[in-house]
Design a protein around this motif. Structure first.
Motif, PDB file in Angstrom:
ATOM      1  N   ILE A 145       0.844  -1.195   0.000  1.00 42.14           N
ATOM      2  CA  ILE A 145       0.000   0.000   0.000  1.00 42.14           C
ATOM      3  C   ILE A 145       0.886   1.254   0.000  1.00 42.14           C
ATOM      4  CG2 ILE A 145      -1.731   1.297   1.311  1.00 42.14           C
ATOM      5  CD1 ILE A 145      -2.891  -1.336   0.333  1.00 42.14           C
ATOM      6  N   GLU A 146       0.541   2.217  -0.841  1.00 39.74           N
ATOM      7  CA  GLU A 146       1.301   3.481  -0.885  1.00 39.74           C
ATOM      8  C   GLU A 146       0.578   4.617  -0.163  1.00 39.74           C
ATOM      9  OE1 GLU A 146       1.899   4.446  -4.977  1.00 39.74           O
ATOM     10  OE2 GLU A 146       2.887   2.538  -5.424  1.00 39.74           O
ATOM     11  N   ALA A 147      -0.704   4.765  -0.460  1.00 41.31           N
ATOM     12  CA  ALA A 147      -1.437   5.934   0.049  1.00 41.31           C
ATOM     13  C   ALA A 147      -2.928   5.687  -0.101  1.00 41.31           C
ATOM     14  CB  ALA A 147      -1.049   7.183  -0.735  1.00 41.31           C
ATOM     15  N   LEU A 148      -3.720   6.413   0.687  1.00 37.40           N
ATOM     16  CA  LEU A 148      -5.176   6.362   0.537  1.00 37.40           C
ATOM     17  C   LEU A 148      -5.557   7.271  -0.628  1.00 37.40           C
ATOM     18  CD1 LEU A 148      -7.941   5.402   1.598  1.00 37.40           C
ATOM     19  CD2 LEU A 148      -7.942   7.388   3.119  1.00 37.40           C
ATOM     20  N   LEU A 149      -6.078   6.682  -1.693  1.00 34.24           N
ATOM     21  CA  LEU A 149      -6.434   7.445  -2.891  1.00 34.24           C
ATOM     22  C   LEU A 149      -7.790   8.132  -2.744  1.00 34.24           C
ATOM     23  CD1 LEU A 149      -5.793   8.155  -5.891  1.00 34.24           C
ATOM     24  CD2 LEU A 149      -7.073   6.080  -6.514  1.00 34.24           C
ATOM     25  N   ALA A 150      -8.773   7.428  -2.174  1.00 34.78           N
ATOM     26  CA  ALA A 150     -10.134   7.978  -2.175  1.00 34.78           C
ATOM     27  C   ALA A 150     -11.011   7.348  -1.104  1.00 34.78           C
ATOM     28  CB  ALA A 150     -10.787   7.760  -3.541  1.00 34.78           C
ATOM     29  N   VAL A 151     -11.976   8.125  -0.632  1.00 29.19           N
ATOM     30  CA  VAL A 151     -13.053   7.638   0.237  1.00 29.19           C
ATOM     31  C   VAL A 151     -14.354   8.003  -0.458  1.00 29.19           C
ATOM     32  CG1 VAL A 151     -14.172   7.842   2.482  1.00 29.19           C
ATOM     33  CG2 VAL A 151     -11.677   8.003   2.319  1.00 29.19           C
ATOM     34  N   TYR A 152     -15.034   6.998  -1.003  1.00 25.28           N
ATOM     35  CA  TYR A 152     -16.290   7.228  -1.703  1.00 25.28           C
ATOM     36  C   TYR A 152     -17.450   6.754  -0.840  1.00 25.28           C
ATOM     37  CZ  TYR A 152     -13.152   7.313  -5.809  1.00 25.28           C
ATOM     38  OH  TYR A 152     -12.141   7.582  -6.694  1.00 25.28           O
ATOM     39  N   SER A 153     -18.561   7.489  -0.887  1.00 27.19           N
ATOM     40  CA  SER A 153     -19.798   7.058  -0.221  1.00 27.19           C
ATOM     41  C   SER A 153     -20.840   6.734  -1.285  1.00 27.19           C
ATOM     42  CB  SER A 153     -20.362   8.178   0.669  1.00 27.19           C
ATOM     43  OG  SER A 153     -19.511   8.440   1.764  1.00 27.19           O
ATOM     44  N   ILE A 154     -21.466   5.574  -1.147  1.00 29.19           N
ATOM     45  CA  ILE A 154     -22.567   5.198  -2.038  1.00 29.19           C
ATOM     46  C   ILE A 154     -23.797   5.050  -1.137  1.00 29.19           C
ATOM     47  CG2 ILE A 154     -23.272   3.651  -3.923  1.00 29.19           C
ATOM     48  CD1 ILE A 154     -20.483   4.667  -4.419  1.00 29.19           C
ATOM     49  N   PRO A 155     -24.484   6.153  -0.839  1.00 29.31           N
ATOM     50  CA  PRO A 155     -25.548   6.093   0.181  1.00 29.31           C
ATOM     51  C   PRO A 155     -26.697   5.154  -0.181  1.00 29.31           C
ATOM     52  CG  PRO A 155     -25.391   8.305  -0.808  1.00 29.31           C
ATOM     53  CD  PRO A 155     -24.227   7.528  -1.313  1.00 29.31           C
ATOM     54  N   ARG A 156     -26.995   5.010  -1.467  1.00 30.00           N
ATOM     55  CA  ARG A 156     -28.071   4.099  -1.861  1.00 30.00           C
ATOM     56  C   ARG A 156     -27.788   2.680  -1.367  1.00 30.00           C
ATOM     57  NH1 ARG A 156     -28.528   0.794  -6.431  1.00 30.00           N
ATOM     58  NH2 ARG A 156     -26.523   1.619  -7.089  1.00 30.00           N
ATOM     59  N   LEU A 157     -26.527   2.269  -1.415  1.00 31.52           N
ATOM     60  CA  LEU A 157     -26.129   0.927  -0.986  1.00 31.52           C
ATOM     61  C   LEU A 157     -25.616   0.925   0.452  1.00 31.52           C
ATOM     62  CD1 LEU A 157     -24.109  -0.152  -4.162  1.00 31.52           C
ATOM     63  CD2 LEU A 157     -26.501  -0.666  -3.640  1.00 31.52           C
ATOM     64  N   SER A 158     -25.618   2.092   1.123  1.00 35.46           N
ATOM     65  CA  SER A 158     -25.025   2.222   2.456  1.00 35.46           C
ATOM     66  C   SER A 158     -23.618   1.639   2.463  1.00 35.46           C
ATOM     67  CB  SER A 158     -25.890   1.528   3.514  1.00 35.46           C
ATOM     68  OG  SER A 158     -27.115   2.203   3.633  1.00 35.46           O
ATOM     69  N   GLN A 159     -22.821   2.160   1.550  1.00 34.15           N
ATOM     70  CA  GLN A 159     -21.475   1.622   1.353  1.00 34.15           C
ATOM     71  C   GLN A 159     -20.451   2.756   1.394  1.00 34.15           C
ATOM     72  OE1 GLN A 159     -19.922  -0.246  -2.520  1.00 34.15           O
ATOM     73  NE2 GLN A 159     -21.273  -1.822  -1.735  1.00 34.15           N
ATOM     74  N   VAL A 160     -19.333   2.498   2.055  1.00 33.16           N
ATOM     75  CA  VAL A 160     -18.192   3.410   2.023  1.00 33.16           C
ATOM     76  C   VAL A 160     -17.025   2.643   1.420  1.00 33.16           C
ATOM     77  CG1 VAL A 160     -16.534   4.716   3.405  1.00 33.16           C
ATOM     78  CG2 VAL A 160     -18.966   4.776   3.994  1.00 33.16           C
ATOM     79  N   GLN A 161     -16.412   3.214   0.415  1.00 41.39           N
ATOM     80  CA  GLN A 161     -15.301   2.555  -0.258  1.00 41.39           C
ATOM     81  C   GLN A 161     -14.001   3.278   0.078  1.00 41.39           C
ATOM     82  OE1 GLN A 161     -16.125   2.269  -4.454  1.00 41.39           O
ATOM     83  NE2 GLN A 161     -17.954   0.997  -4.136  1.00 41.39           N
ATOM     84  N   LEU A 162     -13.049   2.537   0.608  1.00 41.90           N
ATOM     85  CA  LEU A 162     -11.707   3.069   0.871  1.00 41.90           C
ATOM     86  C   LEU A 162     -10.772   2.469  -0.174  1.00 41.90           C
ATOM     87  CD1 LEU A 162     -11.552   2.653   4.763  1.00 41.90           C
ATOM     88  CD2 LEU A 162     -12.079   4.727   3.481  1.00 41.90           C
ATOM     89  N   ILE A 163     -10.324   3.308  -1.101  1.00 42.73           N
ATOM     90  CA  ILE A 163      -9.506   2.828  -2.217  1.00 42.73           C
ATOM     91  C   ILE A 163      -8.078   3.351  -2.056  1.00 42.73           C
ATOM     92  CG2 ILE A 163      -9.278   2.709  -4.743  1.00 42.73           C
ATOM     93  CD1 ILE A 163     -11.868   1.431  -3.680  1.00 42.73           C
ATOM     94  N   HIS A 192       2.339  12.534  -1.883  1.00 39.52           N
ATOM     95  CA  HIS A 192       1.439  12.843  -0.763  1.00 39.52           C
ATOM     96  C   HIS A 192       0.310  13.733  -1.265  1.00 39.52           C
ATOM     97  CE1 HIS A 192       4.474  11.155   1.835  1.00 39.52           C
ATOM     98  NE2 HIS A 192       5.376  11.929   1.270  1.00 39.52           N
ATOM     99  N   PHE A 193      -0.902  13.364  -0.929  1.00 43.87           N
ATOM    100  CA  PHE A 193      -2.064  14.120  -1.410  1.00 43.87           C
ATOM    101  C   PHE A 193      -3.249  13.786  -0.516  1.00 43.87           C
ATOM    102  CE2 PHE A 193      -1.440  10.115  -3.585  1.00 43.87           C
ATOM    103  CZ  PHE A 193      -2.656   9.480  -3.380  1.00 43.87           C
ATOM    104  N   PRO A 194      -4.223  14.703  -0.416  1.00 45.80           N
ATOM    105  CA  PRO A 194      -5.444  14.360   0.314  1.00 45.80           C
ATOM    106  C   PRO A 194      -6.256  13.380  -0.534  1.00 45.80           C
ATOM    107  CG  PRO A 194      -5.283  16.743  -0.122  1.00 45.80           C
ATOM    108  CD  PRO A 194      -4.258  16.062  -0.963  1.00 45.80           C
ATOM    109  N   PRO A 195      -6.959  12.450   0.099  1.00 45.77           N
ATOM    110  CA  PRO A 195      -7.753  11.507  -0.696  1.00 45.77           C
ATOM    111  C   PRO A 195      -8.937  12.210  -1.363  1.00 45.77           C
ATOM    112  CG  PRO A 195      -8.182  11.204   1.640  1.00 45.77           C
ATOM    113  CD  PRO A 195      -7.068  12.195   1.540  1.00 45.77           C
ATOM    114  N   PHE A 196      -9.362  11.673  -2.473  1.00 41.90           N
ATOM    115  CA  PHE A 196     -10.528  12.188  -3.180  1.00 41.90           C
ATOM    116  C   PHE A 196     -11.807  11.680  -2.518  1.00 41.90           C
ATOM    117  CE2 PHE A 196      -7.102  12.350  -6.210  1.00 41.90           C
ATOM    118  CZ  PHE A 196      -7.337  13.513  -6.919  1.00 41.90           C
ATOM    119  N   ALA A 197     -12.910  12.393  -2.774  1.00 43.16           N
ATOM    120  CA  ALA A 197     -14.251  11.914  -2.423  1.00 43.16           C
ATOM    121  C   ALA A 197     -15.013  11.732  -3.735  1.00 43.16           C
ATOM    122  CB  ALA A 197     -14.941  12.914  -1.506  1.00 43.16           C
ATOM    123  N   ASN A 198     -16.312  11.424  -3.650  1.00 46.59           N
ATOM    124  CA  ASN A 198     -17.129  11.296  -4.864  1.00 46.59           C
ATOM    125  C   ASN A 198     -16.961  12.533  -5.748  1.00 46.59           C
ATOM    126  OD1 ASN A 198     -18.185   9.511  -2.943  1.00 46.59           O
ATOM    127  ND2 ASN A 198     -20.240   9.612  -3.833  1.00 46.59           N
TER     128      ASN A 198
END
Lengths: 186, 186
Positions: free
Chosen positions: B97-115, B167-173
């Motif tokens: 693992i290098e870095a956290l690229l993104a934190v996505y929320s899919i509210p319809r599925l009640s899902q949080v994706q950590l990529i 180094h970068f802040p992770p993306f969101a949706n």
């Protein structure tokens, strides 16, 4: 993913479903498998003039100790919506999210904590039903031994480490730390 | 938090517990409340010489379409352990693992994706049981219409946007996107 309709009449027992390798909660009437996954805690370090919003817990675990406004994410919300909801519920605080401060894993509790950096969107705080007391505190005023959880301590330190930065990668657990309470305190 | 012992003999029904505001799954024998919370998907954009590891799904949903190695986080693991496990299960890939690229929320599925962004720790990939085929592909070789989910498309774009940054802040949706499949494709 969860299927609310099939859970509504569920009669759940715990066993290893065919073709799986772990015990799951299975409805013996319809075969629906209620996969258990780690739970997400969403919260925030809310800052105002160099002080931090803390809430004294009115409920267990760790009743009477101080924590960040944070709690379990609910179904059908986004992570930032959840963090804003928790600040409103626990401290009647309307907040604006700035950045993702940290992603902590507490494997013993199967918990992932997403902690944001935020500030008040409108002035005013007051204790919600799960807080005995809320207030803004400078770092000098915060007693480490009165903090509720190790991750509160981590988040305060991580907040300070990037207090002068607008953009930064989020922190993870401090090396070797898994969020367990220690006999000697945090 | 979940309490495995009290769930073991559970006889669960769904209703609004006293003092609560939402329906919960409650054991009518012991009163244990099985709170349902959003589920966490952990995964990674694994890159190697400018190419990206993709897996063709052998299972539904979206069987036959291409996805990142990713899946539901299991109990008692950390987020990065989960992302590493998924890469191993789906593509027999040992990753770092290098870095956290993104934190996505899919509210319809009640899902949080950590990529996460990652690379191979040791050479070699092969399809796991949930993949028909795995391979490294350049961006020119990836057909957007053959990607399994909107968030795969987002992650590839976000990967490219910070490919030259350590180094970068992770993306969101992406703004306004909630991860729903659209009739016209991704």
């Amino acid at each position: 993913m969860s299927d609310d309709a099939s859970q509504a009449k569920g009669n759940f027992k715990r066993f290893i479903p065919e073709g799986d390798s772990l015990e799951r909660l299975v409805c013996v009437d319809c075969g629906f498998i209620n996969y258990e996954n780690p739970k997400i805690v969403v919260g925030s370090v809310v800052h105002e003039g160099g002080k931090i919003l803390l809430c004294r817990r009115a409920i267990n675990p760790r009743k009477g100790f101080w924590t960040l406004p944070a709690g379990f994410m609910e179904q059908h919300e986004t992570t930032t919506e959840g963090a804003m909801r928790e600040a409103l519920e626990e401290a009647t605080a309307k907040i604006e999210i700035e950045a993702l401060l940290a992603v902590y894993s507490i494997p013993r509790l199967s918990q992932v904590q997403l902690i944001y950096r935020a500030h008040l969107a409108t002035p005013g705080i007051a204790p919600g039903p799960e807080s005995e007391e809320v207030g803004f505190f400078s770092f000098d005023e915060i007693a480490r031994k009165e903090l509720a959880f190790p991750s509160v301590h981590w988040a305060l330190g991580h907040f300070r480490a990037v207090a002068d930065q607008a953009h930064f990668p989020p922190f993870a657990n401090p090396p070797g730390e898994l969020g367990d309470l220690k006999p000697e305190g945090l």
